[in-house]
Design a protein around this motif. Structure first.
Motif, PDB file in Angstrom:
ATOM      1  N   ASN A 182      27.772  27.397  21.539  1.00 44.65           N
ATOM      2  CA  ASN A 182      28.824  27.847  20.623  1.00 44.65           C
ATOM      3  C   ASN A 182      28.334  28.829  19.557  1.00 44.65           C
ATOM      4  N   HIS A 183      27.413  29.694  19.951  1.00 45.79           N
ATOM      5  CA  HIS A 183      26.976  30.759  19.057  1.00 45.79           C
ATOM      6  C   HIS A 183      27.739  32.058  19.285  1.00 45.79           C
ATOM      7  N   ALA A 184      28.316  32.242  20.479  1.00 43.91           N
ATOM      8  CA  ALA A 184      28.930  33.544  20.783  1.00 43.91           C
ATOM      9  C   ALA A 184      29.998  33.388  21.862  1.00 43.91           C
ATOM     10  N   PHE A 185      30.995  32.542  21.605  1.00 49.06           N
ATOM     11  CA  PHE A 185      32.012  32.276  22.622  1.00 49.06           C
ATOM     12  C   PHE A 185      32.714  33.558  23.059  1.00 49.06           C
ATOM     13  N   LYS A 186      33.160  34.359  22.105  1.00 50.79           N
ATOM     14  CA  LYS A 186      33.890  35.584  22.430  1.00 50.79           C
ATOM     15  C   LYS A 186      33.045  36.517  23.291  1.00 50.79           C
ATOM     16  N   ASP A 187      31.773  36.664  22.968  1.00 49.82           N
ATOM     17  CA  ASP A 187      30.896  37.534  23.741  1.00 49.82           C
ATOM     18  C   ASP A 187      30.675  37.000  25.149  1.00 49.82           C
ATOM     19  N   VAL A 188      30.556  35.685  25.275  1.00 49.50           N
ATOM     20  CA  VAL A 188      30.344  35.087  26.597  1.00 49.50           C
ATOM     21  C   VAL A 188      31.552  35.333  27.492  1.00 49.50           C
ATOM     22  N   ILE A 189      32.752  35.027  27.001  1.00 48.18           N
ATOM     23  CA  ILE A 189      33.926  35.177  27.865  1.00 48.18           C
ATOM     24  C   ILE A 189      34.182  36.642  28.196  1.00 48.18           C
ATOM     25  N   GLU A 190      33.862  37.544  27.278  1.00 52.93           N
ATOM     26  CA  GLU A 190      34.031  38.967  27.575  1.00 52.93           C
ATOM     27  C   GLU A 190      33.035  39.430  28.635  1.00 52.93           C
ATOM     28  N   ASN A 191      31.826  38.918  28.601  1.00 57.54           N
ATOM     29  CA  ASN A 191      30.851  39.257  29.644  1.00 57.54           C
ATOM     30  C   ASN A 191      31.234  38.646  30.985  1.00 57.54           C
ATOM     31  N   CYS A 192      31.812  37.436  30.960  1.00 53.86           N
ATOM     32  CA  CYS A 192      32.260  36.817  32.206  1.00 53.86           C
ATOM     33  C   CYS A 192      33.380  37.622  32.857  1.00 53.86           C
ATOM     34  N   ALA A 193      34.110  38.366  32.046  1.00 53.50           N
ATOM     35  CA  ALA A 193      35.226  39.155  32.565  1.00 53.50           C
ATOM     36  C   ALA A 193      34.775  40.433  33.250  1.00 53.50           C
ATOM     37  N   ILE A 194      33.513  40.797  33.097  1.00 49.89           N
ATOM     38  CA  ILE A 194      33.005  42.036  33.699  1.00 49.89           C
ATOM     39  C   ILE A 194      32.546  41.744  35.129  1.00 49.89           C
ATOM     40  N   ARG A 195      33.321  42.179  36.092  1.00 46.64           N
ATOM     41  CA  ARG A 195      33.008  41.964  37.501  1.00 46.64           C
ATOM     42  C   ARG A 195      33.259  43.245  38.272  1.00 46.64           C
ATOM     43  N   ASP A 196      32.330  43.619  39.153  1.00 42.62           N
ATOM     44  CA  ASP A 196      32.521  44.807  39.978  1.00 42.62           C
ATOM     45  C   ASP A 196      33.742  44.669  40.882  1.00 42.62           C
ATOM     46  N   GLU A 197      34.007  43.428  41.324  1.00 35.47           N
ATOM     47  CA  GLU A 197      35.107  43.205  42.251  1.00 35.47           C
ATOM     48  C   GLU A 197      36.421  42.923  41.540  1.00 35.47           C
ATOM     49  N   GLY A 198      36.446  43.047  40.208  1.00 33.49           N
ATOM     50  CA  GLY A 198      37.650  42.745  39.454  1.00 33.49           C
ATOM     51  C   GLY A 198      37.594  41.329  38.908  1.00 33.49           C
ATOM     52  N   THR A 199      38.507  41.007  38.019  1.00 34.04           N
ATOM     53  CA  THR A 199      38.460  39.710  37.360  1.00 34.04           C
ATOM     54  C   THR A 199      39.857  39.221  37.039  1.00 34.04           C
ATOM     55  N   TRP A 200      40.010  37.908  36.951  1.00 36.88           N
ATOM     56  CA  TRP A 200      41.266  37.330  36.489  1.00 36.88           C
ATOM     57  C   TRP A 200      41.213  37.058  34.991  1.00 36.88           C
ATOM     58  N   ILE A 201      40.032  37.248  34.364  1.00 36.07           N
ATOM     59  CA  ILE A 201      39.876  36.925  32.942  1.00 36.07           C
ATOM     60  C   ILE A 201      40.389  38.108  32.126  1.00 36.07           C
ATOM     61  N   LEU A 202      41.690  38.249  32.134  1.00 34.88           N
ATOM     62  CA  LEU A 202      42.379  39.343  31.471  1.00 34.88           C
ATOM     63  C   LEU A 202      42.427  39.108  29.955  1.00 34.88           C
ATOM     64  N   PRO A 203      42.841  40.111  29.180  1.00 41.54           N
ATOM     65  CA  PRO A 203      42.903  39.918  27.726  1.00 41.54           C
ATOM     66  C   PRO A 203      43.694  38.687  27.301  1.00 41.54           C
ATOM     67  N   GLU A 204      44.838  38.410  27.957  1.00 39.66           N
ATOM     68  CA  GLU A 204      45.620  37.233  27.578  1.00 39.66           C
ATOM     69  C   GLU A 204      44.899  35.932  27.930  1.00 39.66           C
ATOM     70  N   VAL A 205      44.086  35.960  28.991  1.00 36.74           N
ATOM     71  CA  VAL A 205      43.282  34.791  29.347  1.00 36.74           C
ATOM     72  C   VAL A 205      42.204  34.580  28.288  1.00 36.74           C
ATOM     73  N   ARG A 206      41.515  35.643  27.931  1.00 31.94           N
ATOM     74  CA  ARG A 206      40.481  35.532  26.905  1.00 31.94           C
ATOM     75  C   ARG A 206      41.071  35.035  25.589  1.00 31.94           C
ATOM     76  N   GLU A 207      42.244  35.542  25.250  1.00 33.41           N
ATOM     77  CA  GLU A 207      42.899  35.124  24.008  1.00 33.41           C
ATOM     78  C   GLU A 207      43.224  33.629  24.038  1.00 33.41           C
ATOM     79  N   GLY A 208      43.730  33.145  25.175  1.00 30.02           N
ATOM     80  CA  GLY A 208      44.075  31.729  25.295  1.00 30.02           C
ATOM     81  C   GLY A 208      42.872  30.820  25.160  1.00 30.02           C
ATOM     82  N   TYR A 209      41.775  31.169  25.825  1.00 27.79           N
ATOM     83  CA  TYR A 209      40.580  30.319  25.755  1.00 27.79           C
ATOM     84  C   TYR A 209      39.879  30.445  24.403  1.00 27.79           C
TER      85      TYR A 209
END
Length: 233
Positions: free
Chosen positions: A90-117
């Motif tokens: 719990n030092h960098a939750f926002k940074d972790v989820i934003e990095n998880c959203a970076i995928r060459d094949e695309g991602t479901w972790i859209l801005p609204e998903v990141r906002e919810g989590y």
């Protein structure tokens, strides 16, 4: 197909989930933290493509990692002993989820998903684990805590096995606080390599119902550095 109301946070019984596609239970609704919290409490999680409405799932079988069944390869043990990465919670939750959203094949972790989590994180129900190389965030994972269960959502690595080191270190930390099970949702090669297996939805729900109302010690989630047990030193 059950359509969720944006204003009412109610899910149908998970026994009504479809067989094909496996586990699809409901469609629609938003990703408000209250809805997310209820979903995980009932053994349900969201996953959907960018062009879709939110889809809610409770598959059968369910992929889980039982406490005491973690598999660590010989090469991973060598890496762990080197202490290459510093692991934190719990030092960098926002940074972790934003990095998880970076995928060459695309991602479901859209801005609204990141906002919810991120809102769920602010409520104390979603948590991140970070791997640092010096001052650089090079790996991590995030997920949702339900009682004595941890429901993993996604992970990322910028350096060799950084997310695995983060998870393994967190695994032992969670066990020290009497954690009972890691929910991996759907089995894949990565989770299987760590010892995850499939159990029936009924068995998963039995464990969930037993432990979801037993609050884990809040000290488990305080922002902190964590280390492996002495057997890796």
């Amino acid at each position: 197909m059950y359509h969720l109301d944006d204003d009412v946070y109610i899910f149908p019984p998970v026994t009504e989930a479809m067989q094909e596609p496996n586990g699809l239970l409901a469609i629609g609704g938003d990703l408000a933290p209250e809805r997310l919290k209820l979903a995980y409490y009932e053994g349900i999680f969201p996953w959907f493509n960018p062009e879709d409405m939110p889809l809610w799932w409770s598959p059968d079988p369910r992929a889980v990692l039982m406490c005491g069944e973690l598999h660590i390869s010989r090469s991973m043990k060598k890496l762990l002993r080197k202490k290459k990465y510093q692991i934190t919670i719990n030092h960098a939750f926002k940074d972790v989820i934003e990095n998880c959203a970076i995928r060459d094949e695309g991602t479901w972790i859209l801005p609204e998903v990141r906002e919810g989590y991120q809102a769920l994180h602010q409520l104390g129900n979603a948590h991140s684990v970070e791997a640092w190389y010096g001052n650089e965030l090079v790996g991590g994972l995030y997920g949702v805590n339900v009682g004595h269960l941890f429901c993993g959502e996604s992970m990322f690595s910028k350096m060799n096995d950084a997310s695995k080191v983060a998870f393994i270190t967190f695994y032992f930390h969670f066990l020290r606080y009497n954690g009972q099970l890691f929910d991996c949702q759907v089995l894949n090669h990565h989770t299987a390599s760590l010892g995850a297996k499939e159990i029936s939805r009924r068995d998963f729900l039995h464990i969930l119902y037993r432990w979801r109302n037993k609050a884990i010690n809040p000290a488990c989630w305080l922002p902190q550095s964590i280390e492996l047990p002495t057997l890796f030193k």
